[in-house]
Design a protein around this motif. Structure first.
Motif, short mmCIF file in Angstrom:
data_model
loop_
_atom_site.label_atom_id
_atom_site.label_comp_id
_atom_site.label_asym_id
_atom_site.label_seq_id
_atom_site.Cartn_x
_atom_site.Cartn_y
_atom_site.Cartn_z
N PRO A 173 1.49 11.50 -10.06
CA PRO A 173 2.69 11.57 -10.91
C PRO A 173 3.89 11.19 -10.26
CG PRO A 173 1.44 13.71 -11.46
CD PRO A 173 0.84 12.83 -10.27
N ALA A 174 4.08 11.61 -8.88
CA ALA A 174 5.06 11.19 -7.98
C ALA A 174 5.18 9.73 -7.92
CB ALA A 174 4.98 11.94 -6.72
N ILE A 175 4.05 8.98 -7.77
CA ILE A 175 3.98 7.64 -7.75
C ILE A 175 4.27 6.90 -8.93
CG2 ILE A 175 2.53 5.49 -7.10
CD1 ILE A 175 3.56 6.97 -4.60
N ARG A 176 3.98 7.37 -9.99
CA ARG A 176 4.13 6.84 -11.44
C ARG A 176 5.57 6.78 -11.70
NH1 ARG A 176 -0.94 9.36 -13.14
NH2 ARG A 176 0.24 10.85 -14.08
N GLN A 177 6.16 8.28 -11.12
CA GLN A 177 7.74 8.38 -11.53
C GLN A 177 8.53 7.30 -10.40
OE1 GLN A 177 9.17 12.21 -10.51
NE2 GLN A 177 11.16 11.86 -11.44
N LEU A 178 7.85 6.98 -9.40
CA LEU A 178 8.49 6.06 -8.42
C LEU A 178 8.45 4.65 -8.88
CD1 LEU A 178 9.75 6.26 -5.49
CD2 LEU A 178 7.50 5.74 -4.72
N GLY A 179 7.28 4.39 -9.45
CA GLY A 179 7.27 3.00 -10.02
C GLY A 179 8.23 2.73 -11.17
N GLU A 180 8.41 3.81 -11.96
CA GLU A 180 9.41 3.72 -13.22
C GLU A 180 10.75 3.53 -12.61
OE1 GLU A 180 10.23 3.29 -16.92
OE2 GLU A 180 8.16 3.49 -16.12
N SER A 198 10.66 1.06 3.31
CA SER A 198 10.94 -0.33 3.51
C SER A 198 10.09 -1.10 2.47
CB SER A 198 10.47 -0.87 4.80
OG SER A 198 9.27 -0.69 5.02
N LEU A 199 9.12 -0.64 1.87
CA LEU A 199 8.13 -1.29 0.93
C LEU A 199 8.84 -0.96 -0.48
CD1 LEU A 199 4.82 -0.31 2.29
CD2 LEU A 199 5.61 -2.71 2.34
N ILE A 200 9.48 0.15 -0.45
CA ILE A 200 10.11 0.39 -1.76
C ILE A 200 11.33 -0.43 -1.91
CG2 ILE A 200 11.46 1.95 -3.20
CD1 ILE A 200 8.65 2.77 -2.75
N ALA A 201 11.93 -0.79 -0.56
CA ALA A 201 13.19 -1.71 -0.92
C ALA A 201 12.80 -3.13 -1.06
CB ALA A 201 13.79 -1.90 0.51
N LYS A 202 11.55 -3.60 -0.63
CA LYS A 202 11.07 -4.94 -0.87
C LYS A 202 10.78 -4.92 -2.51
CE LYS A 202 9.38 -6.03 3.68
NZ LYS A 202 8.16 -6.15 4.55
N ALA A 203 9.87 -3.89 -2.97
CA ALA A 203 9.68 -3.86 -4.32
C ALA A 203 10.88 -4.11 -5.34
CB ALA A 203 8.84 -2.67 -4.73
N ILE A 204 11.97 -3.39 -4.91
CA ILE A 204 13.23 -3.52 -5.68
C ILE A 204 13.74 -5.03 -5.57
CG2 ILE A 204 15.62 -2.79 -5.91
CD1 ILE A 204 14.74 0.11 -4.73
N HIS A 205 13.69 -5.38 -4.51
CA HIS A 205 14.44 -6.91 -4.34
C HIS A 205 13.53 -7.83 -5.14
CE1 HIS A 205 16.14 -10.45 -2.56
NE2 HIS A 205 14.85 -10.83 -2.23
N TYR A 206 12.20 -7.70 -5.11
CA TYR A 206 11.21 -8.80 -5.48
C TYR A 206 11.12 -8.75 -7.07
CZ TYR A 206 10.76 -10.56 -0.97
OH TYR A 206 11.06 -11.44 0.32
N ALA A 207 11.46 -7.45 -7.54
CA ALA A 207 11.34 -7.28 -9.16
C ALA A 207 12.85 -7.34 -9.56
CB ALA A 207 10.98 -5.87 -9.21
N ALA A 230 15.96 -2.17 -10.54
CA ALA A 230 15.55 -3.55 -10.02
C ALA A 230 16.51 -4.69 -10.74
CB ALA A 230 14.12 -3.90 -10.18
N HIS A 231 16.69 -4.27 -12.01
CA HIS A 231 17.47 -5.32 -12.59
C HIS A 231 19.00 -5.23 -12.84
CE1 HIS A 231 13.96 -7.55 -13.85
NE2 HIS A 231 13.26 -6.30 -14.28
N GLU A 269 0.77 -1.10 -0.02
CA GLU A 269 0.09 -0.16 0.03
C GLU A 269 0.75 1.21 0.05
OE1 GLU A 269 -0.02 -1.48 4.41
OE2 GLU A 269 -0.28 -2.32 2.30
N GLY A 270 2.07 0.97 0.41
CA GLY A 270 2.89 2.38 0.56
C GLY A 270 3.18 2.97 -1.04
N ILE A 271 2.99 2.15 -1.82
CA ILE A 271 3.17 2.79 -3.42
C ILE A 271 2.04 2.65 -4.05
CG2 ILE A 271 5.66 2.36 -3.54
CD1 ILE A 271 5.35 -0.38 -4.43
N ILE A 272 0.80 2.50 -3.40
CA ILE A 272 -0.29 2.54 -4.38
C ILE A 272 -0.73 3.99 -4.76
CG2 ILE A 272 -2.91 2.55 -3.83
CD1 ILE A 272 -2.72 -0.26 -2.32
N GLY A 273 -1.18 4.26 -5.79
CA GLY A 273 -1.49 5.56 -5.98
C GLY A 273 -1.51 6.08 -7.65
N VAL A 274 -1.94 7.21 -7.77
CA VAL A 274 -2.20 7.43 -9.40
C VAL A 274 -1.47 8.75 -9.57
CG1 VAL A 274 -4.24 6.37 -9.75
CG2 VAL A 274 -4.54 8.51 -8.72
#
Length: 502
Positions: free
Chosen positions: A201-208, A231-240, A214-215, A194-199
């Motif tokens: 522009p800041a969240i879309r840029q974060l997802g990008e 911490s959720l961003i860190a998990k998202a990076i690791h699991y991607a 990640a790779h 949920e920490g990176i749920i959103g629509v």
């Protein structure tokens, strides 16, 4: 006759060797061992006592031919009685007469022996370290006591090997369980994003940014206020990343005392410090092949910063008390809510380490800068907590507007906590009057307020907070509020406050 005895002794040794090959725990192996002494060497009474370093006593852990009461009495201080003396000196003791004064008979077993038995006690060693004592009573008849003691020493050495093997297995089992727990926790169904749920522009840029980094294997520094979801961003990076099937180990640098942090990160060898009775792998070694997330890295002590720099540069660690280096392949992700550049200028953080951990910086914006994401987060939290508490809480449009206008200085974490509390306390449709007063304090600060209504709303809110803080123990809540129990009961009835029972 001599040949028959020799065959019996060989049988004991062979059967004991089989125990070592079974990968048993020490206590299970010791139990089988004592049965072998009875079956193949005619030893009707025997026991193994181990030294407990914390309690500083020797205690019988396994026995044969002793009652439960006799075993419970078998507790010896270091140097006390025959068992304590054998442990302290490391020298075997043989008593042909167990009625002498320095045989303490703490177990009480002597009282039911025939009197023909010889008592033998030998130390159990692991290398040069004595860990316990093997003791038994045997009627040697025509057998040589001297040969019996030699056999006992051989068997005690084999027990020492069993002890060492079982300790190593237990340590590896604990480490494996820890790795499994961490991996399971990270991959469990409760892993929330949920920490990176959103629509916004800041969240879309974060997802990008997450998808791009990640790779790779470069170090990432995640910055942002507390509660933004670093911490959720860190998990998202690791699991991607390609490392997703390996562990993600999290270390909160501010939560572990400085004196323990080095051992936690790099591990230690047996004897490295008081209480280090066995070696242990550190978080970097546990994370080998995966990623390590260093949360609150701004609180990493200056004394440890050169060691972290070495891990990044040379990809190797050295355990506390160790003399050899260990190669590790770990991706480092860090996070902080502090201004590390300012800390570098003040000499509170190493400049070279700052540049090594921040090759790819990611800033997580505060919730007040992406208010368009609040409705999605509120909807998500409502769904989660309604399911958890079997409720059907809904929000009016006006309530949602108030939540969007509030600055949420604690960010997503504060919003999550607020929504959980709201679902616990309320049910059905939530209107503006159901909201706590503090939400409105930031809105229209210059507008006059209805004083009686404001006071009542504030009083109700403070009573609820005090009850929650004291676990709904009214006497403690009253004391916290400066009220008598009677005054508190009156206000609970007045405001129709639900008092939970646990």
């Amino acid at each position: 006759m001599e040949k028959k005895l020799e065959v019996g002794i060989l049988s004991v040794v062979n059967q004991t060797a089989r125990i070592l090959s079974k990968s048993l725990s020490f206590e299970d192996g010791a139990e089988e061992f004592l049965k072998i002494l009875y079956s193949f060497w005619d030893v009707p009474h025997s026991y193994v006592a181990l030294y407990n370093r914390e309690a500083k006593i020797l205690r019988i852990v396994k026995s044969f031919g002793l009652s439960k009461e006799e075993v419970e009495k078998g507790v010896f201080k270091k140097g006390e009685g025959i068992i304590g003396k054998v442990y302290k000196s490391g020298i075997p003791v043989v008593l042909s007469d167990i009625h002498i004064s320095y045989y303490l008979n703490k177990t009480g077993l002597r009282d039911r022996l025939s009197g023909r038995e010889t008592f033998v006690a030998v130390p159990i060693k692991v290398g040069e370290e004595i860990v316990g004592v093997l003791a038994f009573f045997k009627d040697f008849k025509k057998e040589s006591v001297e040969e019996g003691v030699k056999l006992a020493l051989i068997l005690a050495t084999m027990l020492g090997m069993l002890y060492k093997l079982s300790q190593r297995m237990e340590q590896e089992k604990r480490e494996w369980e820890e790795e499994k727990r961490m991996l399971t926790e990270a991959l469990s169904e409760n892993f929330r994003i949920e920490g990176i749920i959103g629509v916004s522009p800041a969240i879309r840029q974060l997802g990008e940014l997450i998808r791009k980094v990640a790779h790779t294997d470069i170090t990432v520094l995640i910055t942002g206020e507390s509660g933004t979801g670093k911490s959720l961003i860190a998990k998202a990076i690791h699991y991607a990343s390609p490392r997703k099937d390996k562990p993600l180990i999290t270390v909160n640098c501010s939560a572990i005392p400085e004196s323990l942090l080095e051992a936690e990160l790099f591990g230690y060898e047996k004897g490295a410090f008081t209480g280090a009775y066995s070696s242990r792998r550190g978080k970097f070694e546990l994370a080998n092949g995966g990623s390590i997330f260093l949360d609150e890295i701004g609180d990493l002590p200056l004394s440890l910063q050169p060691k972290l720099l070495r891990v990044i540069q040379d990809k190797e660690i050295e355990k506390l008390g160790g003399e050899k280096t260990i190669k590790v392949d770990v991706r480092i992700i860090s996070a902080t809510n502090k201004d590390l550049k300012e800390m570098v200028e003040k000499g509170e953080f190493r400049e070279d380490l700052f540049y090594r951990i921040s090759v790819f910086p990611i800033h997580v914006p505060p919730l007040r800068e992406r208010k368009e994401d609040i409705p999605l987060l509120v909807e998500h939290f409502l769904k989660v907590f309604n399911q958890r508490y079997k409720k059907n809480v809904r929000l009016s449009q006006r309530v949602l507007e108030v939540l969007m206008d509030y600055p949420w200085y604690g960010n997503v974490r504060e919003l999550e906590n607020f929504m959980e509390r709201l679902v616990i306390l309320k049910d059905g449709l939530i209107s503006e009057k159901d909201l706590p007063t503090y939400l409105f304090l930031e809105l229209g600060k210059d507008k006059p307020k209805n004083l009686p209504g404001f006071i009542e709303a504030t009083e109700k809110e403070e009573i609820i907070r005090a009850l929650e803080k004291t676990g709904y123990v009214k006497s403690r809540a009253a004391k916290l509020l400066g009220l008598t129990l009677r005054q508190l009961d009156y206000r609970i009835r007045k405001y129709n406050i639900e008092v939970k029972r646990f």
